[in-house]
Scaffold this motif. Structure first.
Motif, PDB file in Angstrom:
ATOM      1  N   TYR A  44      -7.926  -0.915  17.778  1.00  0.00           N
ATOM      2  CA  TYR A  44      -8.995  -0.331  16.966  1.00  0.00           C
ATOM      3  C   TYR A  44      -8.993  -0.907  15.554  1.00  0.00           C
ATOM      4  O   TYR A  44     -10.058  -1.247  15.008  1.00  0.00           O
ATOM      5  CB  TYR A  44      -8.845   1.196  16.915  1.00  0.00           C
ATOM      6  N   ASP A  45      -7.818  -1.052  14.956  1.00  0.00           N
ATOM      7  CA  ASP A  45      -7.731  -1.673  13.628  1.00  0.00           C
ATOM      8  C   ASP A  45      -8.308  -3.079  13.654  1.00  0.00           C
ATOM      9  O   ASP A  45      -9.048  -3.488  12.748  1.00  0.00           O
ATOM     10  CB  ASP A  45      -6.273  -1.718  13.151  1.00  0.00           C
ATOM     11  N   ASN A  46      -7.965  -3.845  14.690  1.00  0.00           N
ATOM     12  CA  ASN A  46      -8.450  -5.231  14.787  1.00  0.00           C
ATOM     13  C   ASN A  46      -9.973  -5.278  14.888  1.00  0.00           C
ATOM     14  O   ASN A  46     -10.639  -6.077  14.222  1.00  0.00           O
ATOM     15  CB  ASN A  46      -7.827  -5.925  15.997  1.00  0.00           C
ATOM     16  N   ALA A  49       0.838  -1.204   0.000  1.00  0.00           N
ATOM     17  CA  ALA A  49       0.000   0.000   0.000  1.00  0.00           C
ATOM     18  C   ALA A  49       0.870   1.249   0.000  1.00  0.00           C
ATOM     19  O   ALA A  49       0.564   2.230  -0.698  1.00  0.00           O
ATOM     20  CB  ALA A  49      -0.924  -0.001   1.218  1.00  0.00           C
ATOM     21  N   ALA A  50       1.960   1.220   0.781  1.00  0.00           N
ATOM     22  CA  ALA A  50       2.865   2.373   0.833  1.00  0.00           C
ATOM     23  C   ALA A  50       3.451   2.638  -0.555  1.00  0.00           C
ATOM     24  O   ALA A  50       3.605   3.792  -0.965  1.00  0.00           O
ATOM     25  CB  ALA A  50       3.969   2.112   1.854  1.00  0.00           C
ATOM     26  N   GLU A  51       3.763   1.562  -1.285  1.00  0.00           N
ATOM     27  CA  GLU A  51       4.303   1.717  -2.639  1.00  0.00           C
ATOM     28  C   GLU A  51       3.267   2.318  -3.596  1.00  0.00           C
ATOM     29  O   GLU A  51       3.615   2.917  -4.601  1.00  0.00           O
ATOM     30  CB  GLU A  51       4.794   0.368  -3.169  1.00  0.00           C
ATOM     31  N   GLN A  52       1.990   2.137  -3.259  1.00  0.00           N
ATOM     32  CA  GLN A  52       0.922   2.733  -4.077  1.00  0.00           C
ATOM     33  C   GLN A  52       0.486   4.092  -3.514  1.00  0.00           C
ATOM     34  O   GLN A  52      -0.583   4.607  -3.863  1.00  0.00           O
ATOM     35  CB  GLN A  52      -0.274   1.774  -4.158  1.00  0.00           C
ATOM     36  N   GLY A  53       1.312   4.646  -2.593  1.00  0.00           N
ATOM     37  CA  GLY A  53       1.042   5.991  -2.069  1.00  0.00           C
ATOM     38  C   GLY A  53      -0.046   6.055  -1.023  1.00  0.00           C
ATOM     39  O   GLY A  53      -0.694   7.082  -0.848  1.00  0.00           O
ATOM     40  N   GLN A  54      -0.270   4.933  -0.295  1.00  0.00           N
ATOM     41  CA  GLN A  54      -1.342   4.913   0.705  1.00  0.00           C
ATOM     42  C   GLN A  54      -0.819   4.668   2.109  1.00  0.00           C
ATOM     43  O   GLN A  54      -1.520   4.100   2.955  1.00  0.00           O
ATOM     44  CB  GLN A  54      -2.372   3.836   0.354  1.00  0.00           C
ATOM     45  N   ALA A  55       0.382   5.084   2.386  1.00  0.00           N
ATOM     46  CA  ALA A  55       0.970   4.871   3.717  1.00  0.00           C
ATOM     47  C   ALA A  55       0.186   5.647   4.771  1.00  0.00           C
ATOM     48  O   ALA A  55      -0.274   6.762   4.526  1.00  0.00           O
ATOM     49  CB  ALA A  55       2.427   5.318   3.718  1.00  0.00           C
ATOM     50  N   GLY A  56       0.028   5.023   5.943  1.00  0.00           N
ATOM     51  CA  GLY A  56      -0.565   5.721   7.084  1.00  0.00           C
ATOM     52  C   GLY A  56      -2.076   5.776   7.103  1.00  0.00           C
ATOM     53  O   GLY A  56      -2.665   6.356   8.016  1.00  0.00           O
ATOM     54  N   GLN A  57      -2.739   5.186   6.110  1.00  0.00           N
ATOM     55  CA  GLN A  57      -4.202   5.207   6.114  1.00  0.00           C
ATOM     56  C   GLN A  57      -4.746   4.176   7.098  1.00  0.00           C
ATOM     57  O   GLN A  57      -4.083   3.206   7.446  1.00  0.00           O
ATOM     58  CB  GLN A  57      -4.744   4.888   4.717  1.00  0.00           C
ATOM     59  N   ALA A  58      -5.981   4.397   7.557  1.00  0.00           N
ATOM     60  CA  ALA A  58      -6.636   3.426   8.435  1.00  0.00           C
ATOM     61  C   ALA A  58      -6.765   2.092   7.702  1.00  0.00           C
ATOM     62  O   ALA A  58      -6.875   2.063   6.468  1.00  0.00           O
ATOM     63  CB  ALA A  58      -8.015   3.940   8.839  1.00  0.00           C
ATOM     64  N   ALA A  59      -6.765   1.013   8.484  1.00  0.00           N
ATOM     65  CA  ALA A  59      -6.732  -0.336   7.896  1.00  0.00           C
ATOM     66  C   ALA A  59      -7.819  -0.548   6.860  1.00  0.00           C
ATOM     67  O   ALA A  59      -7.565  -1.073   5.774  1.00  0.00           O
ATOM     68  CB  ALA A  59      -6.844  -1.379   9.011  1.00  0.00           C
ATOM     69  N   LEU A  60      -9.041  -0.139   7.165  1.00  0.00           N
ATOM     70  CA  LEU A  60     -10.161  -0.415   6.262  1.00  0.00           C
ATOM     71  C   LEU A  60     -10.214   0.520   5.063  1.00  0.00           C
ATOM     72  O   LEU A  60     -10.901   0.257   4.088  1.00  0.00           O
ATOM     73  CB  LEU A  60     -11.486  -0.339   7.030  1.00  0.00           C
TER      74      LEU A  60
END
Length: 538
Positions: A358-360, A200-211
């Motif tokens: 919270y992610d879980n 996800a980080a490689e697709q520019g989505q680092a740090g987003q909430a899990a869902l």
């Protein structure tokens, strides 16, 4: 301030409460020796045993359960018999258990080095009771011992069915199989999830909430091919399930579904190392016996879930150490998918002192929403804080625990609020607020009122330990809220390790007992002067 099991955080932090490695305190041993068994048992029943344990067997506990029921208080039954092992004996059992499972493949190859520190067996932490005074610990002996534990849990389910309606029964998965299987499976799940977030980080989505994180299938397939993990043709069938990748994206739930917990570990997808680009098999192979042990663990869980369903008892799977928990949660989730189709029978436990709580919770609630089954959970703050922190510091991995008590309370309320909102929208979620914290109970009551969740719907339950916090439990029961006491039972001699922990946990017990006495006295005086001493509703 107290944690979910009533432990004063300030006292624990200052070292006023000693670590418990669970051999019996010398005072108890001396008393048993001096008084003799019959007199010692009578003394215990008049003191600690009488305060914290319901009785010796399923018949003996019935009067207490009926008495509580008269006040609207249910029971979560827990057969609290444990082995009285020294620290050395516990470490030896754990070492023998892990030595057998890590047969030549891991010991000889680079596999042992590839295993992450958190998920390796460490001799210094072989006694998993260290620093833990709120939870029971099981040590693996052999498969027949696991079968005995299963039979004990079955009797507990039957006792719950026979003594109360709408009862719960508590189980621990480390009692049903080799803990090292949970350790290894946890590592597979965590690495697989981490790989998703790296992609996800490689697709520019680092740090987003899990869902909120969604991978584009096309880019994902290219990345897998570039890493040499799978050609486009090979990965194509990964994303051709009924709903998988239909939208052109893959989220964490889709990703997790690629690992089937019922598959042999030896056949699980290989875990890539993003630094080297190489695939790293966690195990070269599982022996036939080890494969059988894994299957037997799943079979034991299946037997318990079926009995609970047949008898109308809810099964509460207790949380354990963070290095076991991913596997415990995944296996519990598999049971929920099968047995919670019409109502919540299987309840998972989430520890809110974990940074990832919270992610879980949100990921699992979303899975239940997509698949249409009833989500059931118990929320606790957590019982293994001191041990988790010591282990992380000494072994050298990130502390999985929230930095402060306040952060843990924030996490608890955030997770709880998410579930309460889900109850409002779907009426398919169920939560037990297992807390001795009055602020948390008040928060829950306020949010239930704001969201229009009525106690009679029986979607929100409250839970406290037997012998503790009656000033919370019984007013809730009298007001019509579903509230439960966690009810330990078992023969005096065999629950002594449990009682020794309760004694340590309750150094502050007399302070709380005095507070309850003062509350009762002020209420007595209020009623006396109001002329309504015998009026229950005044």
């Amino acid at each position: 301030r107290m944690n979910a099991k009533g432990l004063h955080e300030e006292e624990k932090g200052k070292g006023l409460l000693p670590c418990c490695h669970c051999p019996l305190p010398p005072l108890l041993l001396l008393a048993r020796r001096v008084l003799g068994q019959p007199l010692f048992e009578r003394l215990m029943k008049m003191t600690f045993y009488g305060q914290f344990v319901a009785g010796e067997d399923q018949e003996a506990i019935k009067p207490l359960i009926r008495r509580n029921q008269a006040f609207g208080v249910g029971a979560v039954l827990d057969y609290s018999v444990e082995e009285d092992l020294t620290a050395e004996e516990a470490e030896q059992k754990e070492a023998q258990s892990s030595a057998e499972v890590h047969s030549p493949p891991l010991a000889s190859s680079a596999g042992a080095e590839q295993r992450e520190k958190q998920y390796r067996v460490h001799r210094g932490f072989g006694d998993r009771r260290g620093g833990v005074i709120s939870a029971r610990t099981y040590f693996y002996a052999d498969e027949s011992k696991c079968d005995q534990h299963m039979e004990t849990f079955l009797r507990c389910i039957d006792a719950s069915s026979g003594s109360s309606e709408d009862g719960f029964s508590a189980i621990k998965l480390t009692a049903l199989g080799r803990p090292q299987f949970l350790l290894q499976f946890s590592e597979v799940l965590v690495k697989w999830r981490r790989f998703f977030h790296q992609m996800a980080a490689e697709q520019g989505q680092a740090g987003q909430a899990a869902l909120e994180t969604k991978l584009e299938v096309e880019k994902l397939q290219e990345a897998l091919a570039n890493l040499g993990i799978a050609t486009k043709a090979e990965s194509q069938h990964w994303f051709t399930g009924e709903n998988l990748g239909v939208s052109g994206t893959v989220d964490l739930l889709d990703w997790n579904s690629l690992i089937d917990s019922r598959t042999k570990l030896s056949k699980l997808l290989l875990i890539p190392n993003m630094q080297t680009g190489q695939l790293e098999p966690l195990l070269s192979r599982f022996t036939e016996e080890e494969d059988l042990q894994m299957k037997r663990m799943l079979q034991r869980m299946d037997v318990l879930a079926k009995r609970a369903t047949e008898t109308g008892v809810r099964l509460m799977v207790d949380a354990e150490q963070s290095y076991f928990q991913p596997a415990i949660s995944r296996l519990t989730l598999e049971m929920q998918r099968r047995f919670n189709r019409d109502q919540a029978i299987i309840f998972n436990t989430y520890q809110c002192y974990l940074k990832e709580a919270y992610d879980n919770v949100t990921v699992d609630v979303e899975l239940s929403r997509r698949e249409g089954w009833h989500f059931g959970t118990k929320l606790v703050r957590g019982a293994y804080m001191e041990q988790e922190r010591n282990r992380a510091a000494q072994i050298g991995y990130e502390d999985p625990i929230n930095p402060t008590y306040e952060k843990t309370s924030e996490m608890y309320h955030r997770c709880l609020d998410y579930i309460l909102e889900e109850i409002k929208h779907s009426r398919k979620a169920n939560v037990m607020v297992a807390s001795h914290n009055e602020d948390t109970v008040k928060f829950t009551l306020r949010r239930m009122m704001e969201l229009g969740i009525h106690p009679s719907e029986k979607k929100v339950y409250f839970g406290q330990l037997l012998g503790m916090c009656d000033q919370i439990t019984f007013p809730l029961g009298q007001a019509g809220f579903p509230v439960y006491k966690y009810v330990p039972y078992g023969p005096v001699n065999e629950v002594l390790p449990y009682l020794s922990r309760r004694a340590q946990e309750n150094r502050g017990f007399m302070k709380r007992a005095n507070r309850e006495r003062d509350l009762l006295w002020s209420e007595f005086k209020r009623r006396l002067f109001a002329g309504s001493l015998f009026g229950p509703n005044h």
